[in-house]
Design a protein around this motif. Sequence first.
Motif, short mmCIF file in Angstrom:
data_model
loop_
_atom_site.label_atom_id
_atom_site.label_comp_id
_atom_site.label_asym_id
_atom_site.label_seq_id
_atom_site.Cartn_x
_atom_site.Cartn_y
_atom_site.Cartn_z
N CYS A 1 0.91 -1.26 0.03
CA CYS A 1 0.04 -0.16 -0.05
C CYS A 1 0.92 1.33 -0.08
N TRP B 1 0.47 4.03 -1.04
CA TRP B 1 -0.29 5.24 -0.94
C TRP B 1 -0.19 5.80 0.40
N VAL C 1 1.64 9.13 1.53
CA VAL C 1 0.93 10.35 1.35
C VAL C 1 0.71 10.92 2.55
#
Length: 333
Positions: A272, A274, A277
């Motif tokens: 993951c 992401w 971020v």
Amino acid sequence: MGRNLKNAVIALLAPLPSLLFYLYFLGHCTEHGCDISSSSNSSSSSFLSLVWNWCYQHPILLASLLFLLNVDLLFWLIGLLQSSNWLIDVYWTVITVLLMHYYATHPLAKFNPWRSKAVMLMTWVWAMRLSHNYFRREKWQWGAREDWRFIDMRRQYGKNWWWVSFFSIYVAQQVFLIGVCMPFYVIHSVDKPWNFWDTVATLVCITGIVIAYCADTQLYNFVASNEKLKQLGKPVEPCLDKGLWRYSRHPNYFGEQLWWWGLAIFGWNLGCGWTVVGALINSMCLAYVTVLVERRMLEKDYRAEAYRVYQETTSVWVPWFKSSPKGRKEKDT
């Protein structure tokens, strides 16, 4: 003493609505399961069954909803009544720990126990370090003062501050905290064996905690020493440039970033990517705070010149060797 005790009681009672609701939800799932078909056909039971099933199917949305109702709304109302938004500072670390345990105990959770235990232990150590630093800075008082950034915004927005504070303090921090804590969700939703990158992430997290603790302790001792010098009527030191602060103007921020980037590595390692971020947003926020802090440092005449030299010779975040002040060679010649 009365005010301190009152604020301590408020702090202890403030998160109870969401905690009690979540514990009741867990109890329902343990006893009945979170399946709509397990409930009776009455309208009230059907509605509750839909509620429990929604809570079961949407762990991230449930966390966001509890945050909105219990922190955004309740903490905001407490802040309005007390004309101070101190409570969110106390709970910044507590909310992180609560989110971690929430994701770990949710009925949909699945995870590698070693990774979960390692992250839980480190998170508790991180939270205790940050909370300890907060309370010793505040002289062990609950709600003694409001964050200076909130005070500046209160002056800036004037009579509109009562409603602006809801969005600029609470909603903004909800988006930030939910986002930056997403690695906890990933860690407790993917069951993958421990590997090399978990070890790297652990080392990065531990390094961040140690650096931040040492930097905060050095800063605390520096401030305490200056307070004693003031009491004795002696000149104070204009800026801290010893220890870790000799190699970085904000080593505490650097350590804090390492902590969050270490968690992001856990998330990335579990497929993951992401989740970085959240760590990126944290770094951007700290960059903005760094600008605000350095502006404040330059506002004081007694340390402005010394701090300008400090800025020229010392790395902003990443510890590095000193450089020569600009124009020094020209002056020497």
